[in-house]
Design an enzyme around this catalytic site. Structure first.
Site, PDB file in Angstrom:
ATOM      1  N   CYS A 225      23.758  30.359  55.466  1.00 51.30           N
ATOM      2  CA  CYS A 225      24.738  31.455  55.837  1.00 51.30           C
ATOM      3  C   CYS A 225      24.510  32.648  55.238  1.00 51.30           C
ATOM      4  CB  CYS A 225      26.323  30.938  55.464  1.00 51.30           C
ATOM      5  SG  CYS A 225      27.366  31.982  55.317  1.00 51.30           S
TER       6      CYS A 225
ATOM      7  N   HIS B 145      26.090  34.893  54.126  1.00 57.13           N
ATOM      8  CA  HIS B 145      26.841  35.745  53.252  1.00 57.13           C
ATOM      9  C   HIS B 145      26.271  35.246  51.646  1.00 57.13           C
ATOM     10  CE1 HIS B 145      29.984  36.562  55.998  1.00 57.13           C
ATOM     11  NE2 HIS B 145      30.704  37.252  54.857  1.00 57.13           N
TER      12      HIS B 145
ATOM     13  N   CYS C  20      24.303  36.089  61.608  1.00 60.94           N
ATOM     14  CA  CYS C  20      25.482  34.933  61.176  1.00 60.94           C
ATOM     15  C   CYS C  20      24.968  33.794  61.541  1.00 60.94           C
ATOM     16  CB  CYS C  20      26.577  35.418  61.966  1.00 60.94           C
ATOM     17  SG  CYS C  20      27.844  34.309  62.016  1.00 60.94           S
TER      18      CYS C  20
ATOM     19  N   GLY D 292      33.715  30.568  59.560  1.00 62.56           N
ATOM     20  CA  GLY D 292      32.913  29.295  59.280  1.00 62.56           C
ATOM     21  C   GLY D 292      33.682  27.991  59.653  1.00 62.56           C
TER      22      GLY D 292
ATOM     23  N   GLU E  14      33.607  37.910  50.346  1.00 62.84           N
ATOM     24  CA  GLU E  14      34.274  38.961  51.089  1.00 62.84           C
ATOM     25  C   GLU E  14      35.199  39.560  49.977  1.00 62.84           C
ATOM     26  OE1 GLU E  14      34.239  40.208  54.412  1.00 62.84           O
ATOM     27  OE2 GLU E  14      32.258  39.272  54.646  1.00 62.84           O
TER      28      GLU E  14
ATOM     29  N   ASP F 216      27.864  40.083  62.228  1.00 62.37           N
ATOM     30  CA  ASP F 216      28.115  38.937  61.628  1.00 62.37           C
ATOM     31  C   ASP F 216      29.719  38.902  61.528  1.00 62.37           C
ATOM     32  OD1 ASP F 216      28.035  36.801  59.776  1.00 62.37           O
ATOM     33  OD2 ASP F 216      28.412  38.102  58.115  1.00 62.37           O
ATOM     34  N   SER F 217      30.477  38.031  60.988  1.00 59.18           N
ATOM     35  CA  SER F 217      31.761  37.895  60.866  1.00 59.18           C
ATOM     36  C   SER F 217      32.348  39.043  59.597  1.00 59.18           C
ATOM     37  CB  SER F 217      31.981  36.653  60.314  1.00 59.18           C
ATOM     38  OG  SER F 217      31.438  36.281  58.985  1.00 59.18           O
TER      39      SER F 217
HETATM   40  N1  DGL Z   1      27.905  35.085  57.579  1.00 56.49           N
HETATM   41  C1  DGL Z   1      28.263  34.077  58.526  1.00 56.49           C
HETATM   42  C2  DGL Z   1      27.408  32.936  58.394  1.00 56.49           C
HETATM   43  O1  DGL Z   1      26.245  33.116  58.345  1.00 56.49           O
HETATM   44  C3  DGL Z   1      29.742  33.783  58.723  1.00 56.49           C
HETATM   45  C4  DGL Z   1      30.354  33.146  57.571  1.00 56.49           C
HETATM   46  C5  DGL Z   1      31.876  32.914  57.883  1.00 56.49           C
HETATM   47  O2  DGL Z   1      32.362  33.976  58.514  1.00 56.49           O
HETATM   48  O3  DGL Z   1      32.465  31.945  57.615  1.00 56.49           O
HETATM   49  O4  DGL Z   1      27.681  31.692  58.658  1.00 56.49           O
END
Ligand code: DGL
Length: 271
Positions: free
Chosen positions: A186, A188, A73, A43, A152, A10-11
């Site tokens: 997402c 997150h 992600c 994103g 984050e 993931d990011s």
């Molecule tokens: N967690 C990621 C997603 O599912 C990336 C979110 C991001 O880095 O903007 O989209």
């Protein structure tokens, strides 16, 4: 039986929602997680940049002898999944289809909300998938670009005025559409599920991308006879592209387990 590890990326922290599910439903599997914390958030970026990042993430993970990859992600899954699948000779699972299948099964009034990053909403991937598997479902999408940086930074706790204000601003207009199911598109966002759940109320079912994709991976491993020995205890290794300290703290809080060997820093630009 195949005891080789599964790569997950993931990011940043978001993919830990998938790791948590994987640890529960596939406790015998070894996991190698990469969080691209130096370049988070993904994103708002263009498709070209996302594909470049995703290729590097996969190349790094593949320095290990993996049996499968889970793209934990939403943003990479919505923009780069098919290219990554075409370029790699191992099974790669994304989050879109499993999440859409679950949402289609849960909704009663056929009105499904989607919250995700800008890149994911722009891609139209969730809508396209739902149109294919459940054409009767109407999708109401809302990008939530401030959620990832807040997560984050650890702003995930109910009562935190910043995250609660932002969440209300994003969710209240979406709730006016009468949705009964909300895709957290997402990975997150499940870290905010308490806050999101309390704003949406009990009439809206939350569907989490990370969790659903973990179930999908389990099905795939079984179908291809790639499951690890069920008598073993799997391990999890964590790698990030920036400072390890903050990641370790939030990761162990979130996973409710100490990271056995801490996290390792990786120079992702080398891959
Ligand atoms: N967690 C990621 C997603 O599912 C990336 C979110 C991001 O880095 O903007 O989209």
């Amino acid at each position: 039986m195949d005891n080789r590890p599964i790569g997950v990326f993931d990011s940043g922290l978001g993919g830990l929602t998938a790791v948590r599910s994987l640890r529960q439903i596939l406790p015998e599997e070894n996991l190698i997680y990469f969080g691209d914390t130096a370049r988070v958030p993904y994103g708002g970026r263009s498709r070209e940049t996302l594909l470049r990042y995703a290729r590097q993430d996969v190349r790094f993970l593949r320095t290990h002898d993996l049996k499968a990859i889970l793209i934990a992600c939403g943003t990479v899954s919505t923009t780069s999944l098919t290219t990554l699948q075409a370029e790699n000779d191992l099974p790669i699972v994304g989050v879109v289809e499993p999440t859409c299948r679950r949402a289609a099964a849960m909704t009663k009034n056929k009105r499904v909300g989607l919250i995700a990053t800008l890149a994911s909403v722009r891609s139209g991937a969730y809508e396209a998938c739902l149109a294919r598997i459940a054409p009767e479902v109407q999708v109401f999408a809302k990008p939530c670009p401030l959620f990832v940086p807040l997560v984050e930074n650890g702003r995930i706790h109910p009562g935190d005025i910043v995250i609660e204000t932002v969440a209300r601003e994003y969710l209240e207009p979406l709730l006016e559409t009468g949705i009964d199911t909300l895709i957290l598109g997402c990975t997150h966002y499940p870290l905010l599920s308490e806050i999101i759940g309390s704003i949406c109320g009990p009439g809206v079912t939350l569907v989490s991308a990370g969790e659903e994709s973990a179930f999908e991976l389990k099905r795939l491993l079984k179908a291809r006879e790639l499951r690890a020995d069920p008598r073993r205890a799997g391990t999890a290794e964590f790698c990030v592209s920036d400072r390890v300290e903050d990641f370790e703290r939030i990761a162990s809080l979130f996973l409710q387990e100490e990271l056995r060997h801490g996290a390792r820093r990786v120079d992702i630009e080398q891959y």
